[in-house]
Motif scaffolding. Sequence first.
Motif, mmCIF file in Angstrom:
data_model
loop_
_atom_site.group_PDB
_atom_site.id
_atom_site.type_symbol
_atom_site.label_atom_id
_atom_site.label_comp_id
_atom_site.label_asym_id
_atom_site.label_seq_id
_atom_site.Cartn_x
_atom_site.Cartn_y
_atom_site.Cartn_z
ATOM 1 N N UNK A 85 -51.476 -7.612 18.961
ATOM 2 C CA UNK A 85 -50.311 -8.487 18.733
ATOM 3 C C UNK A 85 -49.780 -8.280 17.321
ATOM 4 N N UNK A 86 -50.694 -8.086 16.388
ATOM 5 C CA UNK A 86 -50.325 -7.884 14.980
ATOM 6 C C UNK A 86 -49.702 -6.501 14.756
ATOM 7 N N UNK A 87 -49.896 -5.603 15.712
ATOM 8 C CA UNK A 87 -49.317 -4.261 15.583
ATOM 9 C C UNK A 87 -50.205 -3.290 14.833
ATOM 10 N N UNK A 88 -51.486 -3.652 14.625
ATOM 11 C CA UNK A 88 -52.373 -2.744 13.899
ATOM 12 C C UNK A 88 -52.843 -1.602 14.796
ATOM 13 N N UNK A 89 -53.081 -1.902 16.060
ATOM 14 C CA UNK A 89 -53.441 -0.856 17.010
ATOM 15 C C UNK A 89 -52.533 -0.985 18.228
ATOM 16 N N UNK A 90 -52.436 0.090 18.994
ATOM 17 C CA UNK A 90 -51.478 0.098 20.098
ATOM 18 C C UNK A 90 -52.163 -0.256 21.419
ATOM 19 N N UNK A 91 -51.423 -0.856 22.323
ATOM 20 C CA UNK A 91 -51.994 -1.039 23.655
ATOM 21 C C UNK A 91 -52.007 0.290 24.399
ATOM 22 N N UNK A 92 -52.973 0.478 25.290
ATOM 23 C CA UNK A 92 -53.003 1.692 26.109
ATOM 24 C C UNK A 92 -52.202 1.514 27.394
ATOM 25 N N UNK A 93 -51.975 0.269 27.762
ATOM 26 C CA UNK A 93 -51.027 -0.003 28.843
ATOM 27 C C UNK A 93 -50.514 -1.424 28.646
ATOM 28 N N UNK A 94 -49.419 -1.736 29.313
ATOM 29 C CA UNK A 94 -48.819 -3.046 29.147
ATOM 30 C C UNK A 94 -47.855 -3.084 27.975
ATOM 31 N N UNK A 95 -47.417 -4.289 27.627
ATOM 32 C CA UNK A 95 -46.404 -4.416 26.577
ATOM 33 C C UNK A 95 -46.587 -5.742 25.839
ATOM 34 N N UNK A 96 -46.347 -5.699 24.531
ATOM 35 C CA UNK A 96 -46.420 -6.918 23.718
ATOM 36 C C UNK A 96 -45.091 -7.081 23.000
ATOM 37 N N UNK A 97 -44.525 -8.287 23.108
ATOM 38 C CA UNK A 97 -43.282 -8.562 22.387
ATOM 39 C C UNK A 97 -43.460 -9.835 21.561
ATOM 40 N N UNK B 17 -39.999 -7.606 17.600
ATOM 41 C CA UNK B 17 -40.792 -6.387 17.623
ATOM 42 C C UNK B 17 -41.445 -6.229 18.995
ATOM 43 N N UNK B 18 -41.585 -4.982 19.408
ATOM 44 C CA UNK B 18 -42.178 -4.729 20.723
ATOM 45 C C UNK B 18 -43.175 -3.580 20.593
ATOM 46 N N UNK B 19 -44.349 -3.750 21.172
ATOM 47 C CA UNK B 19 -45.365 -2.697 21.150
ATOM 48 C C UNK B 19 -45.678 -2.276 22.573
ATOM 49 N N UNK B 20 -45.582 -0.983 22.820
ATOM 50 C CA UNK B 20 -45.937 -0.469 24.144
ATOM 51 C C UNK B 20 -46.616 0.883 23.970
ATOM 52 N N UNK B 21 -47.258 1.385 25.019
ATOM 53 C CA UNK B 21 -47.974 2.659 24.858
ATOM 54 C C UNK B 21 -47.060 3.873 24.827
ATOM 55 N N UNK B 22 -45.798 3.686 25.081
ATOM 56 C CA UNK B 22 -44.885 4.826 25.160
ATOM 57 C C UNK B 22 -44.861 5.597 23.835
ATOM 58 N N UNK B 23 -44.888 6.922 23.937
ATOM 59 C CA UNK B 23 -44.899 7.749 22.730
ATOM 60 C C UNK B 23 -43.640 7.524 21.895
ATOM 61 N N UNK B 24 -43.845 7.416 20.580
ATOM 62 C CA UNK B 24 -42.708 7.177 19.679
ATOM 63 C C UNK B 24 -41.739 8.345 19.650
ATOM 64 N N UNK B 25 -42.231 9.546 19.912
ATOM 65 C CA UNK B 25 -41.342 10.714 19.786
ATOM 66 C C UNK B 25 -40.327 10.773 20.929
ATOM 67 N N UNK B 26 -40.484 9.910 21.925
ATOM 68 C CA UNK B 26 -39.472 9.858 22.989
ATOM 69 C C UNK B 26 -38.175 9.221 22.493
ATOM 70 N N UNK B 27 -38.251 8.545 21.357
ATOM 71 C CA UNK B 27 -37.058 7.922 20.764
ATOM 72 C C UNK B 27 -36.946 8.385 19.312
ATOM 73 N N UNK B 28 -36.577 9.655 19.094
ATOM 74 C CA UNK B 28 -36.624 10.215 17.733
ATOM 75 C C UNK B 28 -35.722 9.500 16.734
ATOM 76 N N UNK B 29 -34.550 9.081 17.186
ATOM 77 C CA UNK B 29 -33.643 8.402 16.248
ATOM 78 C C UNK B 29 -34.264 7.085 15.795
#
Lengths: 421, 294
Positions: A85-97, B17-29
């Motif tokens: 949630x803090x953004x220090x490590x990434x999830x391997x699946x799913x999504x956090x907003x 802010x949003x965190x997902x497993x998708x590779x960052x290089x898919x959105x280079x800009x």
Amino acid sequence: MSTAKSETIVQVDSVSKKFCRALHRSLRYGVVDMCREAVGLGPTPTLRKGEFWAVKDMSLEVKRAESIALMGQNGAGKSTLIKMIHGLIRPDSGRIRVRGRMGALTQLGAGFNPVLSGRENVYINSAVLGFAKSEVDKRLDEILDFSGMAEAIDDPVRTYSSGMRARLGYSIAAFLNPDLLLMDEVLATGDIAFRAKCYAHLEKLMSQGTSIIIVTHMMGRIARACNRFVIMDQGRKFYDGEVDEGLRRYHDLMKVQASNDDSDEADGLEASASPASVATSSISLGAALLESVVVTDEAGNPAPIIEHRQTLKVRMRVRANADARQLSLELRIEHDGDDLMAAYYPQIFEMREGETREFEFTIKQLSLLKGVFNVRGILLAGVPPHIISEKQTRFAVDSGTRPGLFTLPHSWNEVTAVEVD
Amino acid sequence: MAEATINNDQSSEKWTVEFSPESQVRHPIRLIKAICSDIWGGRSLAYRLFVRNLSGTYRQSFLGFLWILVPTIGQAASWTFLARQDVVRSEGIPGGSYVAFIAIGSILWQAFFDAVQAPLRLTLANQGLITKLSFPREALVLVAIGEVIFDFLIRFVAVTLVLTIVGFSWSPAMLYFPVFALGLILVGTGIGLLITPIGILYQDVGRTLTIIGPFWMLLTPVVYAAPASAAYQSWSWLNPPAAMLSAGRDLFVAGSTDMWMPALVWLAIAVPYLMLGLLWFRIAFRIFVERMAN
């Protein structure tokens, strides 16, 4: 900060995270993951050899002004979730907003330079937490006042105790005004009075509409102040709901795990190696070692759960590596991490090299009520006595639904005269 | 991993802010914007960390900032001594002054090699912060560049003072010198950023760097003038610091250089090289943070 209480601040959707315990394999996977990331592939969707799910299919929605106690045993996945949630490590699946400004109290005093003064470190630590210098200038007096460190603020931080560092670290972070505050068991250090001050501050933040997620494995005051309980077990959500029910479920979970750990042990006196009734630390200066601390019932059988009003025994085994004089054992019973409830000191004794001795401590008619408690055995030596070895274990007390921590001997008498018309 | 930062000021529908497993290089800009945004947003933090490191490093030292000069003094003294003993040849070097030649070459090499080592050193030194707090990670890169530039300036001022005292003659071509020095620092930082993620995982990288440093210096025209042979000229094109170091030093001590073309090409790619390092550092960051001790 918006005040719409229905607004979602954190949305965690089916998040999973995997780790690998084997060091070399983990490093190799790291290189592979970096290369996959560089070519746009992202993490592997399935477990590779040696990997396990630290968090699996975790979903969580946090509304504005909600305060969540995120509980679970060590290894349940709480800290991993907070780091994602803090953004220090990434999830391997799913999504956090996350919506709004996020603050984190995950390590008090992170980035303190021991050579520099407390004042210099206030400015540095504030910059790491996102404060501008002008903001710190305005709040410096408040920070010093809250921490109670005004007199020592110009001394080098290396002269501070761990409690003083934690006080200063909390005081800096406390003056953030986040929409979401993440806390990961940072209040374990510091004296009781300062912790009480921090708890009061957190309760004030909660009342002001800050959403808070507090990682803890202790059912202390702050967990009870939360308005929602989330319990994690083996990476998955075990419970999400009301506080009272959460406390009951957590206690039940602890009992089940303690029983499982107990049944796994062939030799009761070696139970200190198991996770739930465990010796978690050992500090030996060589002369003698406190080898085990085991909670037993009246018959001497290892018992992670003791009934209220039954007999509690604690066996402590000491081994001498050299002739040692002026040894003494201390036994402490603690609650809520390290809040001392009682301490007991036996006679001073001597030991010869190679000798092993076992001591038994007995409390008849245990007055403690429902809860999980630490028993800490401490081996001291010398004059004045200093700690040379230490071990702790945990036990649960079952007392039904009776509230409170313990009972005291008491009696009820009616003292008014009976009036007859 | 995709890390989208979304402005939330105007609409409650949007996420910050949003965190997902998708590779960052898919959105280079988006990735480049995030890097630029964190460089800008992290400048105040970088300044604080820079001051912290500077104060902390020399507070317990008797010689203080003089330690920055020790490598340059050591290099210049050793090689000048060897040249006077005819162990190394000093005839025909640009500018005629072997002391100036060695001193300037040394500070340029030191700046380059410091820049190569700085990202890994700073990332390891700040792992307590990195694993516990979220902050603009590019601030560490700014600190790395800042520390290298600071040390370079201290050495440069000291060398310039000494050369002035011994009557060294100055030429307008010296004005090119800081440009090539900056190019060396940027390329060095780019290399450092490229090796840092693997260096965090495997200590072999840091050890290798320490061992190859002296060999790399000997393969770079630091203590000798670049030979005119075709083979060495080809090597100068491939060895990142060779051309810029040679050109910068020759322009300073002699007012002219034979290495204009490779030096300008390396200068032109210095910023893209640094950007490449920043991209790799960014996309690898959370992967190595997962594996850092905390």
